[in-house]
Design a protein around this motif. Sequence first.
Motif, short mmCIF file in Angstrom:
data_model
loop_
_atom_site.label_atom_id
_atom_site.label_comp_id
_atom_site.label_asym_id
_atom_site.label_seq_id
_atom_site.Cartn_x
_atom_site.Cartn_y
_atom_site.Cartn_z
N GLU A 269 -32.02 -25.07 8.98
CA GLU A 269 -32.07 -26.06 7.90
C GLU A 269 -30.95 -26.36 7.23
OE1 GLU A 269 -36.22 -24.14 8.29
OE2 GLU A 269 -34.32 -23.38 8.40
N PHE A 270 -30.23 -25.38 6.88
CA PHE A 270 -28.89 -25.65 6.02
C PHE A 270 -27.68 -26.31 7.09
CE2 PHE A 270 -30.82 -22.20 3.43
CZ PHE A 270 -30.54 -22.74 2.33
N ILE A 271 -27.70 -25.77 8.10
CA ILE A 271 -26.70 -26.43 9.21
C ILE A 271 -27.08 -27.89 9.35
CG2 ILE A 271 -25.91 -26.35 11.57
CD1 ILE A 271 -24.59 -24.28 9.63
N ASN A 272 -28.40 -28.13 9.57
CA ASN A 272 -28.79 -29.65 9.88
C ASN A 272 -28.61 -30.55 8.73
OD1 ASN A 272 -29.73 -28.76 12.48
ND2 ASN A 272 -31.78 -28.40 11.98
N ALA A 273 -28.77 -30.03 7.70
CA ALA A 273 -28.79 -30.89 6.36
C ALA A 273 -27.18 -31.14 6.13
CB ALA A 273 -29.43 -30.38 5.23
N LEU A 274 -26.35 -30.16 6.17
CA LEU A 274 -25.03 -30.31 6.06
C LEU A 274 -24.39 -31.27 7.11
CD1 LEU A 274 -24.13 -26.74 5.18
CD2 LEU A 274 -23.89 -28.63 3.57
N SER A 275 -25.05 -30.98 8.28
CA SER A 275 -24.64 -32.10 9.23
C SER A 275 -24.86 -33.40 9.09
CB SER A 275 -24.88 -31.54 10.88
OG SER A 275 -24.72 -32.40 11.67
N ALA A 276 -26.08 -33.75 8.96
CA ALA A 276 -26.70 -34.94 8.45
C ALA A 276 -25.97 -35.26 7.43
CB ALA A 276 -28.04 -34.87 8.16
N GLY A 277 -25.46 -34.69 6.32
CA GLY A 277 -24.57 -35.17 5.13
C GLY A 277 -23.33 -35.52 5.48
N GLY A 278 -22.80 -35.25 6.84
CA GLY A 278 -21.41 -35.60 7.35
C GLY A 278 -20.50 -34.56 7.75
N PHE A 279 -20.80 -33.36 7.21
CA PHE A 279 -19.89 -32.24 7.84
C PHE A 279 -19.88 -32.12 9.13
CE2 PHE A 279 -21.04 -31.03 3.15
CZ PHE A 279 -19.93 -30.70 2.65
N ASP A 280 -18.82 -31.68 9.57
CA ASP A 280 -18.72 -31.34 11.13
C ASP A 280 -19.26 -30.25 11.71
OD1 ASP A 280 -18.00 -30.89 13.93
OD2 ASP A 280 -15.72 -31.48 13.33
N LYS A 281 -20.53 -30.02 12.22
CA LYS A 281 -21.30 -28.98 13.03
C LYS A 281 -20.48 -27.95 13.65
CE LYS A 281 -25.48 -29.45 14.26
NZ LYS A 281 -26.98 -29.58 14.82
N ALA A 282 -19.43 -28.74 14.50
CA ALA A 282 -18.68 -27.68 15.10
C ALA A 282 -17.78 -26.60 14.18
CB ALA A 282 -17.73 -28.61 16.10
N LEU A 283 -17.75 -27.22 12.88
CA LEU A 283 -16.72 -26.39 12.03
C LEU A 283 -17.56 -25.56 11.00
CD1 LEU A 283 -14.28 -29.20 11.24
CD2 LEU A 283 -14.06 -27.18 12.74
N MET A 284 -18.83 -25.31 11.62
CA MET A 284 -19.77 -24.63 10.73
C MET A 284 -20.20 -23.13 11.30
SD MET A 284 -22.54 -27.26 9.58
CE MET A 284 -22.09 -29.05 9.27
N GLN A 285 -20.47 -22.11 10.45
CA GLN A 285 -20.96 -20.77 10.93
C GLN A 285 -22.12 -20.70 9.95
OE1 GLN A 285 -16.94 -18.72 9.88
NE2 GLN A 285 -17.83 -17.72 11.53
N VAL A 286 -23.15 -19.84 10.34
CA VAL A 286 -24.29 -19.41 9.89
C VAL A 286 -24.69 -17.78 10.34
CG1 VAL A 286 -25.89 -20.34 11.57
CG2 VAL A 286 -26.54 -20.02 9.11
N THR A 287 -25.18 -16.88 9.35
CA THR A 287 -25.59 -15.71 9.74
C THR A 287 -26.95 -16.00 10.30
OG1 THR A 287 -26.28 -15.09 7.63
CG2 THR A 287 -23.87 -14.67 8.06
N PRO A 288 -27.65 -14.70 10.91
CA PRO A 288 -28.94 -14.69 11.36
C PRO A 288 -29.89 -14.66 10.38
CG PRO A 288 -27.40 -13.15 12.52
CD PRO A 288 -26.83 -13.55 11.33
N ASP A 289 -31.08 -15.38 10.38
CA ASP A 289 -32.26 -15.43 9.80
C ASP A 289 -33.07 -13.89 9.75
OD1 ASP A 289 -31.67 -18.03 8.95
OD2 ASP A 289 -32.84 -18.81 10.49
N ARG A 290 -32.74 -13.29 10.92
CA ARG A 290 -33.54 -12.13 11.24
C ARG A 290 -32.52 -10.80 11.20
NH1 ARG A 290 -38.75 -12.66 10.22
NH2 ARG A 290 -39.20 -10.84 11.35
N THR A 291 -33.04 -9.49 11.08
CA THR A 291 -32.09 -8.39 11.07
C THR A 291 -31.98 -8.01 12.81
OG1 THR A 291 -33.86 -7.05 10.73
CG2 THR A 291 -32.64 -7.77 8.76
N ALA A 292 -31.63 -7.15 13.00
CA ALA A 292 -31.60 -6.61 14.49
C ALA A 292 -32.83 -5.99 14.75
CB ALA A 292 -30.30 -5.43 14.61
N VAL A 293 -33.56 -5.41 13.68
CA VAL A 293 -34.97 -5.12 13.91
C VAL A 293 -36.14 -5.84 13.80
CG1 VAL A 293 -34.37 -2.45 13.57
CG2 VAL A 293 -34.91 -3.76 11.60
N ASP A 294 -35.70 -7.29 13.71
CA ASP A 294 -36.64 -8.44 13.45
C ASP A 294 -37.28 -8.46 12.34
OD1 ASP A 294 -37.50 -10.73 14.46
OD2 ASP A 294 -39.19 -9.77 15.25
N LEU A 295 -36.54 -8.02 11.35
CA LEU A 295 -37.13 -8.39 9.81
C LEU A 295 -36.30 -9.49 9.18
CD1 LEU A 295 -36.87 -4.56 8.28
CD2 LEU A 295 -38.87 -5.76 9.55
#
Length: 167
Positions: free
Chosen positions: A91-117
Amino acid sequence: MSRNTLSKRRQLGAAGAGMLAASLLLIVSGCSALPTGSAPTASHSVAATPTAKPTVAPVFDPAGGAKANSRFFDHVALGVLAANPEAGGAEFINALSAGGFDKALMQVTPDRTAVDLAADSIQFSVRIGEDCLIGQTGPATQGYHSMVAPILATGMCLVGTTRQIDW
């Protein structure tokens, strides 16, 4: 699973997320990962429910750097949180991209942990020139926080595991 086991897991998860957030800020602000003579700007928190509305909404400045666009970055992130306080990285990446930021220059950490929490916090970033706009939110962060920091020696903004942004 017993209540005691769940409680211990939550405590460990919160402690791990706190350590991750502290490590991220320490590494991002650590001199060894930064170009010589560079230092991040002060980290700041932005209230999710501001008490006074600005008279003019911030806008994206494609010619501006990270500092020039930090207010707009926060505006977009807070808009995502206002619409969905449980928002995930996409949601953050999509909103930032829609706002004009370049998606190719973005990073995001996982929403879930390695044990799926559910992750206790997520970080997202946009690289602009030699600087990064970095946002962080989640139950372990006590609100939304953002900062402008120099690009890391790796050429990236975030340290550690990030998701592939392939949507």
